[in-house]
Motif scaffolding. Structure first.
Motif, PDB file in Angstrom:
ATOM      1  N   ARG A  43       0.641  -1.185   0.180  1.00 36.39           N
ATOM      2  CA  ARG A  43      -0.135  -0.005   0.056  1.00 36.39           C
ATOM      3  C   ARG A  43       0.873   1.194  -0.016  1.00 36.39           C
ATOM      4  O   ARG A  43       0.652   2.436  -0.708  1.00 36.39           O
ATOM      5  CB  ARG A  43      -0.819   0.076   1.229  1.00 36.39           C
ATOM      6  CG  ARG A  43      -2.199  -0.994   0.950  1.00 36.39           C
ATOM      7  CD  ARG A  43      -3.216  -0.699   2.055  1.00 36.39           C
ATOM      8  NE  ARG A  43      -2.581  -0.896   3.616  1.00 36.39           N
ATOM      9  CZ  ARG A  43      -2.540  -1.927   4.131  1.00 36.39           C
ATOM     10  NH1 ARG A  43      -3.380  -3.053   3.681  1.00 36.39           N
ATOM     11  NH2 ARG A  43      -2.342  -2.147   5.498  1.00 36.39           N
ATOM     12  N   ALA A  92       0.822   3.999  -2.869  1.00 44.59           N
ATOM     13  CA  ALA A  92       0.693   5.667  -2.377  1.00 44.59           C
ATOM     14  C   ALA A  92       1.962   6.359  -2.849  1.00 44.59           C
ATOM     15  O   ALA A  92       1.486   7.622  -3.756  1.00 44.59           O
ATOM     16  CB  ALA A  92       0.342   5.689  -1.095  1.00 44.59           C
ATOM     17  N   ASN A  94       1.622   9.220  -5.613  1.00 49.16           N
ATOM     18  CA  ASN A  94       1.668  10.710  -5.124  1.00 49.16           C
ATOM     19  C   ASN A  94       2.911  11.358  -6.301  1.00 49.16           C
ATOM     20  O   ASN A  94       2.893  12.413  -6.589  1.00 49.16           O
ATOM     21  CB  ASN A  94       2.536  10.861  -3.846  1.00 49.16           C
ATOM     22  CG  ASN A  94       1.446  10.413  -2.769  1.00 49.16           C
ATOM     23  OD1 ASN A  94       0.242  10.686  -2.853  1.00 49.16           O
ATOM     24  ND2 ASN A  94       1.837  10.410  -1.632  1.00 49.16           N
TER      25      ASN A  94
END
Length: 142
Positions: free
Chosen positions: A52, A56, A60
């Motif tokens: 995860r 992420a 980003n």
């Protein structure tokens, strides 16, 4: 009172000790099995969290690159359009205005800035701000 011969008492003591040891070994085996199960569960959870986090981080990075491309495109030839300068100025003024509320929230001393009872009142826009002549004032009946 029942009398046992010394050999019989020793045999009973040994039998009882063996029983207690086997019970303890059984408990230890159960505990070890539970601990190994929990360890495997934690390994799986850590692996999922790592996945995860990587996803992420990738999201980003992609968003940041897209925003930088948009910013470069908006800046265009190096001389930003006046409306973009005004928009950027208003944006940064809004950011500076919201810093105290965010600091209050991030320090755990208040609600999330967007969860307030109502947004702070915005100043009324005037015709001058929008490049139009002002509206005439309503006339009162005589």
């Amino acid at each position: 009172m029942v009398h046992h011969s010394p050999g019989q008492e020793d045999h009973q003591n040994i039998t009882g000790a063996i029983y207690r040891v086997s019970v303890n070994l059984g408990r230890r085996a159960e505990l070890l099995e539970q601990m190994e199960g929990r360890r495997e569960q934690l390994k799986i959870e850590r692996k999922q969290q790592l996945e995860r986090s990587k996803a992420a981080r990738h999201r980003n990075t992609t968003l940041l690159q897209a925003l930088q491309e948009i910013e470069d495109h908006l800046r265009g030839n190096g001389q930003p359009q006046p409306y973009l300068l005004a928009l950027e100025t208003r944006y940064w003024a809004s950011v500076e205005e919201s810093i105290p509320a965010w600091e209050h929230f991030l320090l755990g001393k208040g609600p999330h800035p967007t969860d307030g009872p109502a947004e702070p009142p915005r100043r009324a826009s005037t015709a001058k701000d929008q490049g139009r002549p002002p509206r005439p004032k309503p006339r009162t009946a005589r």
